[in-house]
Scaffold this active site. Structure first.
Site, PDB file in Angstrom:
ATOM      1  N   ASP A  13       0.848  -1.406  -0.031  1.00 53.47           N
ATOM      2  CA  ASP A  13       0.030  -0.138  -0.048  1.00 53.47           C
ATOM      3  C   ASP A  13       0.943   1.326   0.078  1.00 53.47           C
ATOM      4  OD1 ASP A  13      -2.307  -1.659   0.112  1.00 53.47           O
ATOM      5  OD2 ASP A  13      -2.370  -1.570   2.343  1.00 53.47           O
ATOM      6  N   LYS A  16       1.831   2.327  -5.035  1.00 46.68           N
ATOM      7  CA  LYS A  16       2.380   1.888  -6.361  1.00 46.68           C
ATOM      8  C   LYS A  16       1.363   2.131  -7.630  1.00 46.68           C
ATOM      9  CE  LYS A  16       2.305  -2.394  -4.215  1.00 46.68           C
ATOM     10  NZ  LYS A  16       2.123  -1.998  -2.827  1.00 46.68           N
ATOM     11  N   GLY A  17      -0.003   1.894  -7.242  1.00 46.11           N
ATOM     12  CA  GLY A  17      -0.685   2.117  -8.343  1.00 46.11           C
ATOM     13  C   GLY A  17      -0.656   3.710  -8.810  1.00 46.11           C
ATOM     14  N   LYS A  18      -0.695   4.441  -7.893  1.00 48.08           N
ATOM     15  CA  LYS A  18      -0.677   5.938  -8.311  1.00 48.08           C
ATOM     16  C   LYS A  18       0.521   6.281  -9.212  1.00 48.08           C
ATOM     17  CE  LYS A  18       0.629  10.494  -7.508  1.00 48.08           C
ATOM     18  NZ  LYS A  18       0.588  11.674  -7.064  1.00 48.08           N
ATOM     19  N   GLY A  40      -4.509  -3.998  -3.771  1.00 45.27           N
ATOM     20  CA  GLY A  40      -5.448  -3.049  -4.145  1.00 45.27           C
ATOM     21  C   GLY A  40      -4.751  -1.838  -4.447  1.00 45.27           C
ATOM     22  N   HIS A  41      -4.548  -1.476  -5.705  1.00 45.00           N
ATOM     23  CA  HIS A  41      -3.877  -0.536  -6.444  1.00 45.00           C
ATOM     24  C   HIS A  41      -4.785   0.604  -6.686  1.00 45.00           C
ATOM     25  CE1 HIS A  41      -0.378  -3.222  -7.293  1.00 45.00           C
ATOM     26  NE2 HIS A  41      -0.653  -3.398  -5.846  1.00 45.00           N
ATOM     27  N   GLN A 222       1.977  -6.052  -3.056  1.00 46.62           N
ATOM     28  CA  GLN A 222       2.513  -6.159  -1.762  1.00 46.62           C
ATOM     29  C   GLN A 222       3.678  -5.487  -1.655  1.00 46.62           C
ATOM     30  OE1 GLN A 222       1.290  -9.530  -3.332  1.00 46.62           O
ATOM     31  NE2 GLN A 222      -0.612  -8.555  -2.720  1.00 46.62           N
ATOM     32  N   THR A 299      -9.637  -4.752   1.627  1.00 44.93           N
ATOM     33  CA  THR A 299     -10.764  -5.228   2.615  1.00 44.93           C
ATOM     34  C   THR A 299     -11.204  -4.123   3.458  1.00 44.93           C
ATOM     35  OG1 THR A 299      -8.793  -5.388   4.073  1.00 44.93           O
ATOM     36  CG2 THR A 299      -9.197  -7.411   2.953  1.00 44.93           C
ATOM     37  N   ARG A 303      -5.307   0.496   8.648  1.00 48.53           N
ATOM     38  CA  ARG A 303      -4.216   0.093   8.555  1.00 48.53           C
ATOM     39  C   ARG A 303      -3.503   0.547   9.746  1.00 48.53           C
ATOM     40  NH1 ARG A 303      -3.588   2.700   2.840  1.00 48.53           N
ATOM     41  NH2 ARG A 303      -4.686   1.069   1.450  1.00 48.53           N
ATOM     42  N   SER A 410       5.307  12.047  -4.439  1.00 49.79           N
ATOM     43  CA  SER A 410       3.862  12.188  -4.389  1.00 49.79           C
ATOM     44  C   SER A 410       3.532  13.055  -3.190  1.00 49.79           C
ATOM     45  CB  SER A 410       3.240  10.765  -4.532  1.00 49.79           C
ATOM     46  OG  SER A 410       2.218  10.920  -4.340  1.00 49.79           O
TER      47      SER A 410
HETATM   48  P1  GDP Z   1      -0.869   0.479  -3.542  1.00 51.95           P
HETATM   49  O1  GDP Z   1      -1.721  -0.914  -3.331  1.00 51.95           O
HETATM   50  O2  GDP Z   1       0.680   0.586  -3.414  1.00 51.95           O
HETATM   51  O3  GDP Z   1      -1.177   0.671  -5.204  1.00 51.95           O
HETATM   52  O4  GDP Z   1      -1.434   1.490  -2.516  1.00 51.95           O
HETATM   53  P2  GDP Z   1      -3.076   1.647  -2.410  1.00 51.95           P
HETATM   54  O5  GDP Z   1      -3.743   2.073  -3.195  1.00 51.95           O
HETATM   55  O6  GDP Z   1      -3.299   0.376  -1.436  1.00 51.95           O
HETATM   56  O7  GDP Z   1      -2.966   2.839  -1.023  1.00 51.95           O
HETATM   57  C1  GDP Z   1      -2.382   3.879  -1.240  1.00 51.95           C
HETATM   58  C2  GDP Z   1      -3.509   5.096  -0.915  1.00 51.95           C
HETATM   59  O8  GDP Z   1      -2.709   6.304  -0.644  1.00 51.95           O
HETATM   60  C3  GDP Z   1      -4.647   5.187  -1.758  1.00 51.95           C
HETATM   61  O9  GDP Z   1      -5.803   5.619  -1.253  1.00 51.95           O
HETATM   62  C4  GDP Z   1      -3.995   6.425  -2.743  1.00 51.95           C
HETATM   63  O10 GDP Z   1      -5.063   7.148  -3.406  1.00 51.95           O
HETATM   64  C5  GDP Z   1      -3.254   7.235  -1.766  1.00 51.95           C
HETATM   65  N1  GDP Z   1      -2.209   7.895  -1.921  1.00 51.95           N
HETATM   66  C6  GDP Z   1      -1.346   7.576  -3.096  1.00 51.95           C
HETATM   67  N2  GDP Z   1      -0.268   8.483  -3.113  1.00 51.95           N
HETATM   68  C7  GDP Z   1      -0.522   9.646  -1.995  1.00 51.95           C
HETATM   69  C8  GDP Z   1       0.204  10.658  -1.799  1.00 51.95           C
HETATM   70  O11 GDP Z   1       0.958  11.155  -2.217  1.00 51.95           O
HETATM   71  N3  GDP Z   1      -0.636  11.443  -0.773  1.00 51.95           N
HETATM   72  C9  GDP Z   1      -1.951  10.985  -0.394  1.00 51.95           C
HETATM   73  N4  GDP Z   1      -2.542  11.876   0.411  1.00 51.95           N
HETATM   74  N5  GDP Z   1      -2.202   9.854  -0.724  1.00 51.95           N
HETATM   75  C10 GDP Z   1      -1.837   9.079  -1.580  1.00 51.95           C
HETATM   76  P1  IMO Z   2      -0.801  -3.907  -2.188  1.00 55.22           P
HETATM   77  O1  IMO Z   2      -0.684  -4.699  -3.560  1.00 55.22           O
HETATM   78  C1  IMO Z   2      -0.904  -4.481   1.957  1.00 55.22           C
HETATM   79  C2  IMO Z   2      -1.223  -8.695   3.637  1.00 55.22           C
HETATM   80  C3  IMO Z   2      -2.307  -9.209   4.353  1.00 55.22           C
HETATM   81  C4  IMO Z   2      -1.632 -10.174   5.290  1.00 55.22           C
HETATM   82  C5  IMO Z   2      -0.665 -10.760   4.330  1.00 55.22           C
HETATM   83  C6  IMO Z   2      -1.140 -11.939   3.875  1.00 55.22           C
HETATM   84  O2  IMO Z   2      -2.176  -3.569  -2.247  1.00 55.22           O
HETATM   85  O3  IMO Z   2       0.177  -3.310  -1.657  1.00 55.22           O
HETATM   86  P2  IMO Z   2      -2.668 -12.548   1.748  1.00 55.22           P
HETATM   87  O4  IMO Z   2      -3.797 -12.360   1.508  1.00 55.22           O
HETATM   88  O5  IMO Z   2      -1.608 -12.332   0.836  1.00 55.22           O
HETATM   89  O6  IMO Z   2      -2.646 -14.061   2.410  1.00 55.22           O
HETATM   90  O7  IMO Z   2      -2.285 -11.758   3.252  1.00 55.22           O
HETATM   91  O8  IMO Z   2      -0.312  -9.884   3.527  1.00 55.22           O
HETATM   92  N1  IMO Z   2      -1.383  -8.225   2.086  1.00 55.22           N
HETATM   93  C7  IMO Z   2      -1.271  -6.780   1.872  1.00 55.22           C
HETATM   94  N2  IMO Z   2      -0.991  -5.854   2.729  1.00 55.22           N
HETATM   95  N3  IMO Z   2      -1.011  -4.280   0.772  1.00 55.22           N
HETATM   96  C8  IMO Z   2      -1.343  -5.482  -0.160  1.00 55.22           C
HETATM   97  O9  IMO Z   2      -1.246  -5.314  -1.562  1.00 55.22           O
HETATM   98  C9  IMO Z   2      -1.395  -6.804   0.378  1.00 55.22           C
HETATM   99  N4  IMO Z   2      -1.533  -7.998  -0.104  1.00 55.22           N
HETATM  100  C10 IMO Z   2      -1.713  -8.746   0.914  1.00 55.22           C
HETATM  101  O10 IMO Z   2      -3.000  -8.088   4.891  1.00 55.22           O
HETATM  102  O11 IMO Z   2      -1.127  -9.276   6.372  1.00 55.22           O
HETATM  103 MG    MG Z   3      -2.761  -1.430  -1.697  1.00 56.51          MG
END
Ligand code: GDP
Ligand code: IMO
Ligand code: MG
Length: 427
Positions: A13, A16-18, A40-41, A222, A299, A303, A410
Site C-alpha cells: 500500500d 504503487k498504483g498511483k 488493491g492499487h 504487496q 478489505t 491500517r 508524491s
Molecule cells: P498500492 O497498493 O501500493 O497501490 O497503494 P494503495 O492504493 O493500496 O494505497 C495508497 C493510498 O494512498 C490510496 O488511497 C491512494 O489514493 C493514496 N495515495 C497515493 N499517493 C498518495 C500521496 O502522495 N498522498 C496522499 N495523501 N495519498 C496518496
Molecule cells: P498491495 O499490492 C498490504 C497482507 C495481508 C496479510 C498478509 C497475507 O495493495 O500493496 P494474503 O492475502 O496475501 O494471504 O495476506 O499480507 N497483504 C497486503 N497488505 N497491501 C497488499 O497489497 C497486501 N496483500 C496482502 O494484509 O497481512
Molecule cells: Mg494496496
C-alpha cells in the site's frame, strides 16, 4: 529494449498504483508479475477513484498494453468485475489486456481453505485478505494447480473436479462451516468470460516486444517486507514481491532490467498481523491513519501506522537493488511539528541496523532521530526547487541514510500530484 521494475519497499500500500498510472504513458507495456486480488492499487483521475486488484495500473492510460504475468494468481470472479468496471469507463479492455496462460487460477475452494486455515490459527492468524492466495500458491508449488491456459482444455472440468475433491477432503481437518454451491456457480460463469479474453504465451510476447525495442514497466504487488523469503515470516504473503519476482513472474532475464524504482511512504503502515517495530499505538498513529485515509483498498481494514523505518528500508533496498526511490504521502505529515525516523533497532541494549532473523519474536526498541516538520501544504508544489527547506532536509536525511536518491515525491492521491527531482528517462 529494457524492463524497469516498480515495487513496494514496506508492507504494501505504498502508492504503487498511483505512480505506475502516472509513469505508464512512457512505457509500451505495463506487466504485473505476482500476487493476486489480495492487492488493491488505487488510481485517482479527475477526482474519480479506481481500485485495481489484478489488472495492471496502466489500463487507464492510452499508450501501454497491459499484461498479467505468469507469476500472478487470478480469481476470475474478481477479474470479471474489474474488467466490467473498466469497460464502463469507455475503455476497450480486450485491445489492451493480455493474460498469461501460465498464471494460476484461484478456485472457490482455495478461498474457503484460506478462511478455514486462518480461523483455525486463532490469535496467531496472519490477517490474510482471504482471497485464496496462500492455498493457490501452495497448489502451484505442489504441482496440483489449474492454470489459465487450461480453461480451453477438454479435460478442464475433470481436473477441476479432482482438485475440488482434494480440497473438500482437506477441509475435513478444519471445524469450518461453508457453502460452496453459490460461489462455485458464479466462478464457473466467470470461467466462460475468461475464455473471451486474450490468453497468451506471455513470456514469448514480452521478450518479442523487447527484441523489437519496446519498453516494459513491471508492476509489483504487496511489498518487500511481505515477501515469502525476505519478509517478516510467517506474517507474509505467498509470493516473491521483490525484484527477482519480476523475472520469475514474467519470464524476463535479469540482464534486461534497468531501473528498479522502490516506493515508500514518508511514514509506514501495515495491514494484518505481524511485527511492525515503529508502530505507533497512540494518538500520533491515529492521526496519521485519519489524515492519510489509511484503510485497506481491498478489505477496508484500518491500517496500522507508524514512523518511517530506515533499517527496514535499507534492507529492502539491498534485496531489490533499488536504483531510485519514489516517496509517497509526504503531504500526510504536513501539519506535524516534529517528524521521527527510526535509524536503529535496540535489541537487548545492543544497537543494530540489521533486521533480526525472527523479527516476530524479538523485542525491538526503535531508536528515533527527530526532524523538524515542514508545516507547509506540500500539495501546492510542482517544482522540486520550490519545496520547503525543512522538507528537503527530511529528504536528504533519508537519502543519505539509504544511500539512494528520492527522485519522485508524491504529494496527493491524484495523478498529477507528483514532484520530480529527476525526470525518469525511459529510453
Ligand atoms: P498500492 O497498493 O501500493 O497501490 O497503494 P494503495 O492504493 O493500496 O494505497 C495508497 C493510498 O494512498 C490510496 O488511497 C491512494 O489514493 C493514496 N495515495 C497515493 N499517493 C498518495 C500521496 O502522495 N498522498 C496522499 N495523501 N495519498 C496518496
Ligand atoms: P498491495 O499490492 C498490504 C497482507 C495481508 C496479510 C498478509 C497475507 O495493495 O500493496 P494474503 O492475502 O496475501 O494471504 O495476506 O499480507 N497483504 C497486503 N497488505 N497491501 C497488499 O497489497 C497486501 N496483500 C496482502 O494484509 O497481512
Ligand atoms: Mg494496496
Amino acid at each position: 529494449m529494457h524492463v524497469d521494475i516498480l515495487l513496494g519497499l514496506q508492507w504494501g500500500d505504498e502508492g504503487k498504483g498511483k505512480i505506475i498510472d502516472y509513469l505508464a504513458p512512457q512505457y509500451d507495456i505495463i506487466a504485473r508479475f505476482q500476487g493476486g486480488p489480495n492487492a488493491g492499487h488505487t488510481l485517482v483521475i479527475n477526482g474519480e477513484k479506481t481500485v485495481l486488484h489484478t489488472v495492471p495500473s496502466g489500463i487507464l492510460q492510452d499508450r501501454p498494453l497491459n499484461v498479467i504475468g505468469n507469476g500472478v494468481v487470478i480469481d476470475p470472479v474478481t477479474l470479471k468485475k474489474e474488467i466490467e468496471n473498466i469497460t464502463s469507463k469507455g475503455i476497450d479492455v480486450n485491445k489492451k489486456l493480455f493474460i498469461s496462460k501460465k498464471a494460476h487460477l484461484i478456485l472457490p475452494t482455495h478461498k474457503i481453505l484460506d478462511a478455514a486455515s486462518e480461523a483455525a490459527k486463532g490469535q496467531e492468524k496472519i490477517g490474510s485478505t482471504l482471497r485464496g492466495i496462500s492455498p493457490t500458491y501452495m497448489d502451484k508449488t505442489g504441482r496440483n494447480g489449474l492454470r489459465i491456459g487450461d480453461v480451453v482444455s477438454p479435460s478442464f472440468n475433470s481436473i477441476y473436479q479432482r482438485i475440488k475433491e482434494k480440497h473438500l477432503h482437506l477441509l475435513k481437518i478444519y471445524d469450518y462451516e461453508f457453502s460452496l454451491e453459490e460461489i462455485e456457480n458464479v466462478w464457473l460463469e466467470s470461467i466462460e468470460f475468461l475464455k473471451s479474453l486474450n490468453l497468451i504465451d506471455s513470456e514469448y510476447f514480452l521478450n518479442n516486444e523487447l527484441a523489437k525495442g519496446k519498453t516494459i514497466l513491471a508492476e509489483g504487488a504487496q511489498g518487500t517486507m511481505l515477501d515469502i523469503d525476505f519478509g517478516t515470516y510467517p506474517f507474509v504473503t505467498s509470493s516473491n514481491t521483490i525484484t527477482s519476482g519480476a523475472c520469475n513472474g514474467l519470464g524476463i532475464a535479469p540482464t534486461k532490467v534497468k531501473e528498479v524504482i522502490g516506493i515508500a511512504k514518508a511514514y509506514c503502515t501495515r495491514v494484518g498481523s505481524g511485527p511492525f517495530p515503529t508502530e505507533l499505538l497512540n494518538e500520533t498513529g491515529e492521526l496519521i491513519r485519519k489524515i492519510g485515509g489509511e484503510f485497506g483498498a481491498t478489505t477496508g481494514r484500518p491500517r496500522r501506522c507508524g514512523w518511517i523505518d530506515l533499517p527496514a528500508l535499507k534492507y529492502a533496498i539491498m534485496i531489490n537493488g533499488v536504483t531510485q526511490i519514489a516517496m509517497t504521502k509526504a503531504d500526510v505529515l504536513n501539519d506535524f511539528e516534529t517528524i521521527e525516523a527510526c535509524t536503529d533497532y535496540s535489541i537487548n541494549n545492543t544497537v543494530t541496523r540489521e533486521i533480526p532473523y525472527d523479527l516476530a519474536n524479538t523485542v525491538i526498541n526503535p531508536v528515533y532521530h527527530k526532524l523538524c516538520g515542514w508545516k507547509t501544504d506540500l500539495r501546492k508544489f510542482s517544482n522540486y526547487d520550490d519545496l520547503p527547506e525543512t522538507f528537503l532536509g527530511y529528504l536528504s536525511f533519508v537519502e543519505e541514510y539509504l544511500a539512494t536518491e528520492v527522485t519522485m515525491i508524491s504529494t496527493g492521491p491524484e495523478r498529477e500530484r507528483l514532484v520530480f527531482k529527476k525526470e525518469l528517462q525511459v529510453v
